[in-house]
Structure formats: C-alpha cells, structure tokens
Design an enzyme around this catalytic site. Sequence first.
Site, PDB file in Angstrom:
ATOM      1  N   ARG A 167      -1.671  14.356  10.454  1.00 17.23           N
ATOM      2  CA  ARG A 167      -2.702  14.182   9.456  1.00 17.23           C
ATOM      3  C   ARG A 167      -3.398  12.703   9.680  1.00 17.23           C
ATOM      4  O   ARG A 167      -4.366  12.526   9.402  1.00 17.23           O
ATOM      5  CB  ARG A 167      -2.173  14.348   7.791  1.00 17.23           C
ATOM      6  N   HIS A 168      -2.471  12.008   9.917  1.00 18.09           N
ATOM      7  CA  HIS A 168      -2.799  10.631  10.270  1.00 18.09           C
ATOM      8  C   HIS A 168      -3.838  10.469  11.206  1.00 18.09           C
ATOM      9  O   HIS A 168      -4.618   9.536  11.377  1.00 18.09           O
ATOM     10  CB  HIS A 168      -1.599   9.665  10.344  1.00 18.09           C
TER      11      HIS A 168
ATOM     12  N   HIS B 101       1.081   4.907  10.260  1.00 16.55           N
ATOM     13  CA  HIS B 101      -0.048   5.666   9.519  1.00 16.55           C
ATOM     14  C   HIS B 101      -1.241   5.302  10.408  1.00 16.55           C
ATOM     15  O   HIS B 101      -2.425   6.176  10.299  1.00 16.55           O
ATOM     16  CB  HIS B 101      -0.127   5.543   8.203  1.00 16.55           C
TER      17      HIS B 101
ATOM     18  N   ASP C 264      -5.439 -19.200  17.376  1.00 14.24           N
ATOM     19  CA  ASP C 264      -6.168 -20.410  17.282  1.00 14.24           C
ATOM     20  C   ASP C 264      -5.116 -21.625  16.903  1.00 14.24           C
ATOM     21  O   ASP C 264      -3.959 -21.342  17.010  1.00 14.24           O
ATOM     22  CB  ASP C 264      -7.227 -20.394  16.416  1.00 14.24           C
ATOM     23  N   HIS C 265      -5.666 -22.827  16.614  1.00 12.22           N
ATOM     24  CA  HIS C 265      -4.797 -23.910  16.500  1.00 12.22           C
ATOM     25  C   HIS C 265      -3.901 -23.787  15.179  1.00 12.22           C
ATOM     26  O   HIS C 265      -2.764 -24.280  15.317  1.00 12.22           O
ATOM     27  CB  HIS C 265      -5.558 -25.160  16.313  1.00 12.22           C
TER      28      HIS C 265
ATOM     29  N   CYS D 294      -3.786 -16.827  13.358  1.00 12.63           N
ATOM     30  CA  CYS D 294      -4.604 -17.971  12.842  1.00 12.63           C
ATOM     31  C   CYS D 294      -4.001 -18.678  11.616  1.00 12.63           C
ATOM     32  O   CYS D 294      -2.807 -18.362  11.380  1.00 12.63           O
ATOM     33  CB  CYS D 294      -6.048 -17.675  12.956  1.00 12.63           C
ATOM     34  N   GLY D 295      -4.493 -19.281  11.057  1.00 14.83           N
ATOM     35  CA  GLY D 295      -4.127 -20.189   9.745  1.00 14.83           C
ATOM     36  C   GLY D 295      -3.601 -19.160   8.815  1.00 14.83           C
ATOM     37  O   GLY D 295      -2.493 -19.176   8.346  1.00 14.83           O
ATOM     38  N   THR D 296      -4.478 -18.412   8.536  1.00 16.69           N
ATOM     39  CA  THR D 296      -4.317 -17.106   7.367  1.00 16.69           C
ATOM     40  C   THR D 296      -3.747 -15.770   8.228  1.00 16.69           C
ATOM     41  O   THR D 296      -3.261 -15.059   7.360  1.00 16.69           O
ATOM     42  CB  THR D 296      -5.393 -17.128   6.570  1.00 16.69           C
ATOM     43  N   GLY D 297      -4.021 -15.630   9.254  1.00 12.38           N
ATOM     44  CA  GLY D 297      -4.151 -14.434   9.944  1.00 12.38           C
ATOM     45  C   GLY D 297      -5.458 -13.535   9.556  1.00 12.38           C
ATOM     46  O   GLY D 297      -5.664 -12.668  10.248  1.00 12.38           O
TER      47      GLY D 297
ATOM     48  N   GLY E 107      -8.876 -14.592   9.426  1.00 14.88           N
ATOM     49  CA  GLY E 107      -9.917 -14.706  10.342  1.00 14.88           C
ATOM     50  C   GLY E 107     -10.033 -14.107  11.582  1.00 14.88           C
ATOM     51  O   GLY E 107     -10.989 -13.449  11.907  1.00 14.88           O
TER      52      GLY E 107
HETATM   53  C1  RB5 Z   1      -8.797 -22.959  10.902  1.00 11.09           C
HETATM   54  O1  RB5 Z   1      -8.694 -24.077  10.225  1.00 11.09           O
HETATM   55  C2  RB5 Z   1      -8.552 -21.741  10.182  1.00 11.09           C
HETATM   56  O2  RB5 Z   1      -9.656 -21.517   9.213  1.00 11.09           O
HETATM   57  C3  RB5 Z   1      -8.434 -20.209  10.661  1.00 11.09           C
HETATM   58  O3  RB5 Z   1      -7.104 -20.645  11.526  1.00 11.09           O
HETATM   59  C4  RB5 Z   1      -8.107 -19.419   9.943  1.00 11.09           C
HETATM   60  O4  RB5 Z   1      -6.994 -19.542   8.863  1.00 11.09           O
HETATM   61  C5  RB5 Z   1      -9.099 -18.290   9.679  1.00 11.09           C
HETATM   62  O5  RB5 Z   1      -9.150 -17.322   8.954  1.00 11.09           O
END
Ligand code: RB5
Length: 145
Positions: free
Chosen positions: A132-133, A98, A8-9, A65-68, A70
Amino acid sequence: MKVAFGADHGGYLLKEEVKKHLDERGIPYEDFGCFLEESVDYPDMAVPPCKAVLAGECDLALLFCGTGVGISMAANKIKGIRACCCSDVFSAKYTRLHNNANALCLGGRVVGPGLACELVDVFLDSEFEGGRHQRRVDKVMALEK
Ligand code: RB5
C-alpha cells in the site's frame, strides 16, 4: 550498497564523522563535497549526490547542512528525490519503510555524531515495504508532474 555524500559548511564536520563510521562498516561511498569548512551554498551541494542516486551510480544519499532542512528542501526539488530531514530514529527508519526515501538529511548543528551514526545505520539498513505504501509514494511522485 553505495552512498553519495553531500554537505555545505554547516554539515561538513558531521559528514566527516559519518564517513568514518561507514569506513568502519565497510560501506562504500562517494563524497561530492564540500571538503572544507569554507562557506558554500547548500542547494549547490545537494545536486551532485542526488544526481548520482538518480543515475544509479549510488543507492542512497546522505546530505548535511547546519539544520538538515535547507539541503532537504533543495534535494526535494530534484525530480525523483525523496529526501527526509530527521533527528529521530523512528522517522529515519519509517521514511525508508513507508516513503522509500532515497536521501537522508542531517543537521550538523542539530545532532551529534553518535546519534547521526545511529540515524544513518537505521536508514541504510531498512528496506521499502512496498504494498500500500507504493501507491502512496506513486501519488507523491505524481505531484512532480
Ligand atoms: C548555513 O549557515 C546554514 O544556513 C545552512 O547550513 C543550513 O542550516 C540551511 O538550512
């Protein structure tokens, strides 16, 4: 080995950095967008690269994404996808060894390009150990039913 990219952006710029790194390594990829910093919804961006992996057109997905977080939540809702959001090298390695993860999710607002490329390298260069994995991964996949 072919990689499917999706972002995403919030992950767009990091995706572009990691693509340059794969170019240097000579690893082929397909980029399913986004292609601009304009706002898009991460669930929409998770689907095409994950489908490419499930169809066997690509081997592994790299999602941003911003955090990875979402995009990893969205990817993990797609049957057959085992996505891991991480920002440490140990997890990026062991989720392949694993968990047989087939998607790595990174946060463009969490990790810098240097660390991101290390995470990507260890993820792409590690192989599932099976044994086992396999039983445990099978149990994870049975939760989809
Ligand atoms: C977008 O602003 C942000 O919410 C998205 O990139 C992400 O971080 C969501 O988990």
